[in-house]
Design a protein around this motif. Sequence first.
Motif, PDB file in Angstrom:
ATOM      1  N   TRP A  41       0.812  -1.070  -0.210  1.00 34.43           N
ATOM      2  CA  TRP A  41      -0.008   0.236   0.131  1.00 34.43           C
ATOM      3  C   TRP A  41       0.637   1.320  -0.455  1.00 34.43           C
ATOM      4  CZ3 TRP A  41      -0.678   4.295   4.023  1.00 34.43           C
ATOM      5  CH2 TRP A  41      -1.352   4.243   3.443  1.00 34.43           C
ATOM      6  N   VAL A  42       2.001   0.909   0.973  1.00 35.46           N
ATOM      7  CA  VAL A  42       2.602   2.369   0.833  1.00 35.46           C
ATOM      8  C   VAL A  42       3.118   2.393  -0.355  1.00 35.46           C
ATOM      9  CG1 VAL A  42       4.473   3.841   2.103  1.00 35.46           C
ATOM     10  CG2 VAL A  42       3.262   2.610   3.572  1.00 35.46           C
ATOM     11  N   ARG A  43       3.487   1.471  -0.953  1.00 35.79           N
ATOM     12  CA  ARG A  43       4.339   1.670  -2.973  1.00 35.79           C
ATOM     13  C   ARG A  43       3.423   2.373  -3.756  1.00 35.79           C
ATOM     14  NH1 ARG A  43       9.866  -0.929  -3.665  1.00 35.79           N
ATOM     15  NH2 ARG A  43      10.465  -1.140  -1.785  1.00 35.79           N
ATOM     16  N   LEU A  44       2.499   1.992  -3.515  1.00 35.28           N
ATOM     17  CA  LEU A  44       1.199   2.140  -4.358  1.00 35.28           C
ATOM     18  C   LEU A  44       0.544   3.352  -4.093  1.00 35.28           C
ATOM     19  CD1 LEU A  44      -0.336  -0.692  -5.821  1.00 35.28           C
ATOM     20  CD2 LEU A  44       1.213  -0.130  -6.837  1.00 35.28           C
ATOM     21  N   ARG A  45       0.738   3.395  -2.731  1.00 38.62           N
ATOM     22  CA  ARG A  45      -1.065   4.827  -2.571  1.00 38.62           C
ATOM     23  C   ARG A  45       0.121   5.778  -1.867  1.00 38.62           C
ATOM     24  NH1 ARG A  45      -4.363   4.691  -6.315  1.00 38.62           N
ATOM     25  NH2 ARG A  45      -5.595   1.872  -5.987  1.00 38.62           N
ATOM     26  N   ALA A  46       1.156   5.277  -0.823  1.00 43.13           N
ATOM     27  CA  ALA A  46       1.221   6.913   0.090  1.00 43.13           C
ATOM     28  C   ALA A  46       3.492   6.526  -0.025  1.00 43.13           C
ATOM     29  CB  ALA A  46       1.367   6.403   0.990  1.00 43.13           C
ATOM     30  N   PRO A  47       3.560   6.556  -1.217  1.00 44.96           N
ATOM     31  CA  PRO A  47       4.779   6.458  -1.657  1.00 44.96           C
ATOM     32  C   PRO A  47       5.913   7.425  -0.734  1.00 44.96           C
ATOM     33  CG  PRO A  47       4.225   7.997  -3.264  1.00 44.96           C
ATOM     34  CD  PRO A  47       3.306   7.115  -2.811  1.00 44.96           C
ATOM     35  N   TRP A  48       5.343   8.666   0.021  1.00 44.18           N
ATOM     36  CA  TRP A  48       5.376   9.784   1.020  1.00 44.18           C
ATOM     37  C   TRP A  48       5.906   8.838   1.880  1.00 44.18           C
ATOM     38  CZ3 TRP A  48       2.906  10.099   4.589  1.00 44.18           C
ATOM     39  CH2 TRP A  48       1.381  10.178   4.507  1.00 44.18           C
ATOM     40  N   ALA A  49       5.481   8.086   2.780  1.00 42.91           N
ATOM     41  CA  ALA A  49       5.433   7.420   4.073  1.00 42.91           C
ATOM     42  C   ALA A  49       6.565   6.637   3.800  1.00 42.91           C
ATOM     43  CB  ALA A  49       3.950   6.558   4.448  1.00 42.91           C
ATOM     44  N   LYS A  50       7.603   6.200   2.826  1.00 42.77           N
ATOM     45  CA  LYS A  50       8.340   5.072   2.656  1.00 42.77           C
ATOM     46  C   LYS A  50       9.311   5.157   3.453  1.00 42.77           C
ATOM     47  CE  LYS A  50      10.585   2.354  -0.030  1.00 42.77           C
ATOM     48  NZ  LYS A  50      12.397   2.130   0.741  1.00 42.77           N
ATOM     49  N   GLY A  51       9.991   6.465   3.898  1.00 40.30           N
ATOM     50  CA  GLY A  51      10.964   6.999   4.868  1.00 40.30           C
ATOM     51  C   GLY A  51      10.400   6.662   6.108  1.00 40.30           C
ATOM     52  N   ALA A  52       8.919   6.922   6.765  1.00 40.67           N
ATOM     53  CA  ALA A  52       8.790   6.522   8.024  1.00 40.67           C
ATOM     54  C   ALA A  52       8.371   5.274   8.171  1.00 40.67           C
ATOM     55  CB  ALA A  52       7.030   7.282   8.216  1.00 40.67           C
ATOM     56  N   VAL A  53       8.083   4.198   7.464  1.00 44.17           N
ATOM     57  CA  VAL A  53       7.557   3.067   7.681  1.00 44.17           C
ATOM     58  C   VAL A  53       8.882   2.087   7.943  1.00 44.17           C
ATOM     59  CG1 VAL A  53       6.534   1.069   6.899  1.00 44.17           C
ATOM     60  CG2 VAL A  53       5.191   2.740   6.367  1.00 44.17           C
ATOM     61  N   GLU A  54       9.380   2.793   6.569  1.00 42.48           N
ATOM     62  CA  GLU A  54      11.220   2.023   7.157  1.00 42.48           C
ATOM     63  C   GLU A  54      11.619   2.419   8.484  1.00 42.48           C
ATOM     64  OE1 GLU A  54      15.797   2.045   4.631  1.00 42.48           O
ATOM     65  OE2 GLU A  54      14.290   3.008   4.004  1.00 42.48           O
ATOM     66  N   PHE A  55      11.834   3.565   8.937  1.00 42.57           N
ATOM     67  CA  PHE A  55      12.051   3.876  10.061  1.00 42.57           C
ATOM     68  C   PHE A  55      11.795   2.705  11.342  1.00 42.57           C
ATOM     69  CE2 PHE A  55      11.775   6.311  14.003  1.00 42.57           C
ATOM     70  CZ  PHE A  55      13.383   6.474  14.254  1.00 42.57           C
ATOM     71  N   LEU A  56      10.293   2.957  12.006  1.00 43.29           N
ATOM     72  CA  LEU A  56       9.779   2.153  12.143  1.00 43.29           C
ATOM     73  C   LEU A  56       9.891   0.720  12.645  1.00 43.29           C
ATOM     74  CD1 LEU A  56       5.795   3.705  12.443  1.00 43.29           C
ATOM     75  CD2 LEU A  56       7.563   4.674  14.059  1.00 43.29           C
ATOM     76  N   CYS A  57      10.437   0.478  11.338  1.00 45.03           N
ATOM     77  CA  CYS A  57      10.451  -1.570  10.974  1.00 45.03           C
ATOM     78  C   CYS A  57      11.812  -1.648  11.027  1.00 45.03           C
ATOM     79  CB  CYS A  57       9.702  -2.072   9.483  1.00 45.03           C
ATOM     80  SG  CYS A  57       8.160  -2.049   8.676  1.00 45.03           S
ATOM     81  N   LEU A  58      12.740   0.018  11.477  1.00 46.11           N
ATOM     82  CA  LEU A  58      13.882  -1.032  11.309  1.00 46.11           C
ATOM     83  C   LEU A  58      14.081  -0.159  12.532  1.00 46.11           C
ATOM     84  CD1 LEU A  58      15.847   0.245   8.166  1.00 46.11           C
ATOM     85  CD2 LEU A  58      15.368  -2.132   9.411  1.00 46.11           C
ATOM     86  N   LEU A  59      13.496   0.160  13.332  1.00 48.50           N
ATOM     87  CA  LEU A  59      13.503   0.523  15.123  1.00 48.50           C
ATOM     88  C   LEU A  59      13.909  -0.176  16.041  1.00 48.50           C
ATOM     89  CD1 LEU A  59      13.921   3.603  17.209  1.00 48.50           C
ATOM     90  CD2 LEU A  59      11.872   3.437  17.270  1.00 48.50           C
ATOM     91  N   PRO A  60      13.528  -1.123  16.204  1.00 45.51           N
ATOM     92  CA  PRO A  60      14.157  -2.427  17.190  1.00 45.51           C
ATOM     93  C   PRO A  60      15.364  -2.607  17.060  1.00 45.51           C
ATOM     94  CG  PRO A  60      11.599  -2.976  16.069  1.00 45.51           C
ATOM     95  CD  PRO A  60      12.615  -1.533  15.318  1.00 45.51           C
ATOM     96  N   LEU A  61      15.885  -2.148  16.108  1.00 43.04           N
ATOM     97  CA  LEU A  61      17.600  -3.054  15.700  1.00 43.04           C
ATOM     98  C   LEU A  61      18.136  -2.274  16.652  1.00 43.04           C
ATOM     99  CD1 LEU A  61      18.085  -3.808  11.975  1.00 43.04           C
ATOM    100  CD2 LEU A  61      18.576  -5.362  13.682  1.00 43.04           C
ATOM    101  N   THR A  62      17.727  -0.934  17.143  1.00 44.08           N
ATOM    102  CA  THR A  62      18.529  -0.201  18.063  1.00 44.08           C
ATOM    103  C   THR A  62      17.758  -0.080  19.229  1.00 44.08           C
ATOM    104  OG1 THR A  62      17.153   1.912  18.175  1.00 44.08           O
ATOM    105  CG2 THR A  62      18.187   1.890  15.571  1.00 44.08           C
TER     106      THR A  62
END
Length: 243
Positions: free
Chosen positions: A56-77
């Motif tokens: 959905w982010v890639r098709l409808r909300a590409p502007w949110a890709k950075g925020a989704v990526e940040f939230l998904c990678l956050l548990p690593l830190t």
Amino acid sequence: MADFSTRNLLAGGRTLQAWRNLVEDDALYASIVVSLSLAVLTVVVMLVLLLPTMIWVRLRAPWAKGAVEFLCLLPLTIPALVIVVGLRNVYLWVTYFLGESALTLTFVYVIVVLPFAYRALDGALSSIDLRTLSEAGRSLGAGWGTTITRVVVPNIWAGILSAAFISIAVVLGEYTIASLSGYQTLQVQIVAIGKTDGPTSVAASLAVLLFGFVLLLGLSLVGGRGRRRAGAGAVPVAAGGKP
């Protein structure tokens, strides 16, 4: 590990008792069932939540890709100890509604595997023309569910398997969160048994490693076959399921 787990430390010689204990020891067998159940539930919940969101982010909300990526990678830190402490109050409600089953760790493990699953799925989605495939399927009358399951998924099957297998390996190897939460998962039980029965503890550890190797081998074989099949036969389908 194979040598030590088959060694009879008292009488000498060889014995398979440590390996038989994997199914004969009730506590160890129960922990194996719990960990495998957690692995399956974690993979299912992770894919149901993450895959449609990324599409959905890639098709409808590409502007949110950075925020989704940040939230998904956050548990690593965030250290596992901080995650347990931070979710303590939330889990009071989880245990209130769902009971004190070890399977409630699924919610925490989904968070833990997000960085690894996200990278695998993101790489798979980046390798295909997602917009063209989805628009082709939609133009033929397919709904979003059909488009995802019959058009997108066959083209990213290798990425889905990679995300699933990595998640299983992470869940089966996780110790800190389960131990601090007071649940008897496989790794927690291995540590407990290791204090009194070294060969059985080593046998269980080796079994987990071998299972991981089997998953990697399966990923190589099934993933390669899935890519060839997707390249040869993945076509948009109409709502009725016909090409």
